[in-house]
Design an enzyme around this catalytic site. Structure first.
Site, PDB file in Angstrom:
ATOM      1  CB  THR A  38      -0.944   0.017   1.225  1.00 12.04           C
ATOM      2  OG1 THR A  38      -0.184  -0.256   2.406  1.00 12.04           O
ATOM      3  CG2 THR A  38      -2.046  -1.029   1.086  1.00 12.04           C
ATOM      4  CG  ASP A  39       0.089   3.955  -2.600  1.00 12.38           C
ATOM      5  OD1 ASP A  39       1.059   3.345  -3.066  1.00 12.38           O
ATOM      6  OD2 ASP A  39      -1.014   4.029  -3.182  1.00 12.38           O
TER       7      ASP A  39
ATOM      8  CB  SER B  72       0.332   9.724   3.476  1.00 14.29           C
ATOM      9  OG  SER B  72      -0.107   9.828   2.137  1.00 14.29           O
ATOM     10  NE  ARG B  73       5.672   3.580   1.879  1.00 19.77           N
ATOM     11  CZ  ARG B  73       4.992   2.540   2.310  1.00 19.77           C
ATOM     12  NH1 ARG B  73       3.874   2.179   1.707  1.00 19.77           N
ATOM     13  NH2 ARG B  73       5.411   1.834   3.339  1.00 19.77           N
ATOM     14  CB  ILE B  74       0.347  10.525  -1.683  1.00 17.87           C
ATOM     15  CG1 ILE B  74      -0.171   9.165  -2.170  1.00 17.87           C
ATOM     16  CG2 ILE B  74      -0.028  11.630  -2.656  1.00 17.87           C
ATOM     17  CD1 ILE B  74       0.467   8.661  -3.448  1.00 17.87           C
TER      18      ILE B  74
END
Length: 487
Positions: free
Chosen positions: A324-325, A350-352
């Protein structure tokens, strides 16, 4: 005169050799493939989940009548598909896409395969639009984008489902289609979510795919794939933004482990089969933001995973974290202290990142996470000391204000524009001098005053998504008036 030719449909027939719980061994299906639909006598249905040179292995997904050795079965050479369409909005359906709420039959407009393929890299574009979750901690410090896959992980009874349902409530009047997928949970848990849907008018833009603990193993296995296929219809055919919540994938993994042991597949770590990673990765990789040529729709996934005593290194938790991100980690100790939502900022990410955030939120919340983490460390240190200096006390009071700012009640999502106003009030020192127990009331009063006296500022903020000089001046004026009346 034109000739009307009926298309010939190829069918195979076979015989049931053996039945083990929901798994049937069938002879005679020499041209079978995984995911193929099989019809049994008395209306039962199954899907092929494996085969060898001797027999096909079929998972029963709908039991119309008892299946026994010697029964003749038929199978057409097509994959298992479900009907999809706008009729699904406002309904509760089972894992076969059939009505489960006592309402009229859902016919659907098209048929989509359950095990659809994920969009290719060329079909996707980078995420640029923020996904408002309605949870202050998430929107301020763990921002999500439309098309992201964000894991919600934590022990049982720590508020994981609440984070997901608040995200669903936030999508009201935004055009986002929300799908809540219940996997292996108790009927009572599903009823609580349905009550939230009823009380908040969610049925106008939402639907539920349900496979509770009392449903068959086959339906619990298929439920998340069915929910994703229904979401893909709205994403591909209508270019809409879709949110899918999987509650929860731990029980889905348990179901697949049970299936695999019945299929006599070799068990690995924790008795899970070797392809357990693929089970969930093929599901979450269907989330994306489509390119404008394909309609520009998106599908956001919020899978939920239950941990045991906070152990994120378990097999299923570590698998899902890696695919997941980012993850929102719910801490049972924080929940016990009364800090709700009990999100652990040290383990959540959160990798965004902040690239999808509103410029106003990004500007105001830049150092907030660091300030809060430092406050928690300082609070631990001061617990063992008798007295503290004035400087330390001031920092503690500021940290307590941050803590109260981040708290919120369940099923009370906070819109993004209100979060900006509250953050700006905190940065301007409006919360200073107030006792921690009074801060929630102060925050509510600030929002009411700004909405009443400066509605044009709120409207402009929604439109431009950043704080202009004129907006800051108008808010400063309102805060000065608020301080004067509060005194």
């Amino acid at each position: 005169m034109a000739l009307k030719i009926n298309i010939v449909q190829l069918k195979e027939s076979g015989v049931v050799v053996e039945v083990k719980q929901d798994i049937a061994h069938i002879n005679g299906l020499s041209n079978c493939m995984n995911g193929q639909l099989v019809q049994f006598p008395a209306g039962s249905e199954g899907v092929i989940v494996g085969f060898n040179e001797d027999y096909a292995l079929v998972l029963l997904v709908h039991e119309g009548g008892p299946v026994k050795p010697g029964d003749k079965v038929t199978s057409s050479l097509e994959t298992f598909s479900i009907p999809v369409g706008n009729e699904f909005i406002g309904r509760t359906v089972n894992a076969l896409g059939k009505a489960a709420d006592g309402g009229p039959t859902i016919h659907g407009e098209k048929k989509y395969p359950i095990f659809g393929t994920a969009p290719s890299v060329l079909d996707r574009i980078p995420l640029t639009e923020v996904f408002a979750s309605g949870t202050k901690i998430v929107d301020m410090m763990i921002p999500l984008g439309k098309g992201q896959r964000e894991l919600i992980i934590g022990d049982r009874m720590t508020g994981k489902t609440t984070i997901a349902t608040d995200a669903i409530l936030t999508q009201k009047n935004t055009g986002v289609i929300c799908i809540y997928c219940c996997i292996g949970k108790a009927e009572a848990s599903l009823q609580k979510v349905m009550e939230i849907f009823n009380e908040n008018d969610v049925w106008k833009y939402g639907l539920i795919v349900s496979a509770t603990a009392s449903d068959s193993m086959g339906q619990q296995y298929l439920a998340p794939y069915v929910a994703t296929s229904i979401g893909e219809y709205f994403m591909y055919e209508h270019g809409k933004d879709v949110l899918v919540v999987f509650d929860d994938l731990t029980k889905h993994a348990w179901t697949y482990r049970q299936m695999s042991l019945l299929l006599e597949r070799s068990p690995g770590r924790d008795a899970y089969p070797g392809d357990i990673f693929y089970l969930h990765s093929q599901l979450v990789e269907r989330a994306c933001k489509l390119s404008p040529q394909l309609g520009g729709g998106s599908m956001t996934h919020l899978p939920i995973i239950e941990t045991l005593q906070g152990d994120v290194t378990g097999y299923i938790p570590s698998n899902t974290i890696s695919m997941t991100d980012g993850q929102i980690y719910m801490n049972s100790a924080l929940f016990g202290e009364g800090f709700k939502p009990a999100i652990d900022l040290g383990l959540s990410v959160s990798r965004i990142g902040s690239k999808v955030q509103w410029p106003a939120v990004k500007e105001l919340s830049g150092m907030l996470r660091l300030e809060y983490v430092k406050f928690k460390e300082l609070q631990k240190l001061t617990r063992v000391k008798a007295g503290v200096s004035e400087d330390v006390e001031r920092r503690l009071n500021k940290g307590l204000a941050v803590q109260e700012l981040l708290k919120q009640l369940n099923s009370r999502p906070v819109p993004m524009e209100e979060q900006v106003v509250l953050l700006y009030a905190f940065r301007q020192g409006v919360l200073e001098g107030h006792r921690p127990e009074d801060i929630r009331g102060v925050l509510d009063a600030i929002i009411k005053r700004v909405k009443l006296d400066k509605p044009e500022v709120v409207e402009e903020l929604i439109k431009v998504k950043e704080l202009t000089v004129a907006m800051k001046e108008a808010l400063d004026e309102e805060f000065a008036r608020f301080r004067h009346t509060a005194v």
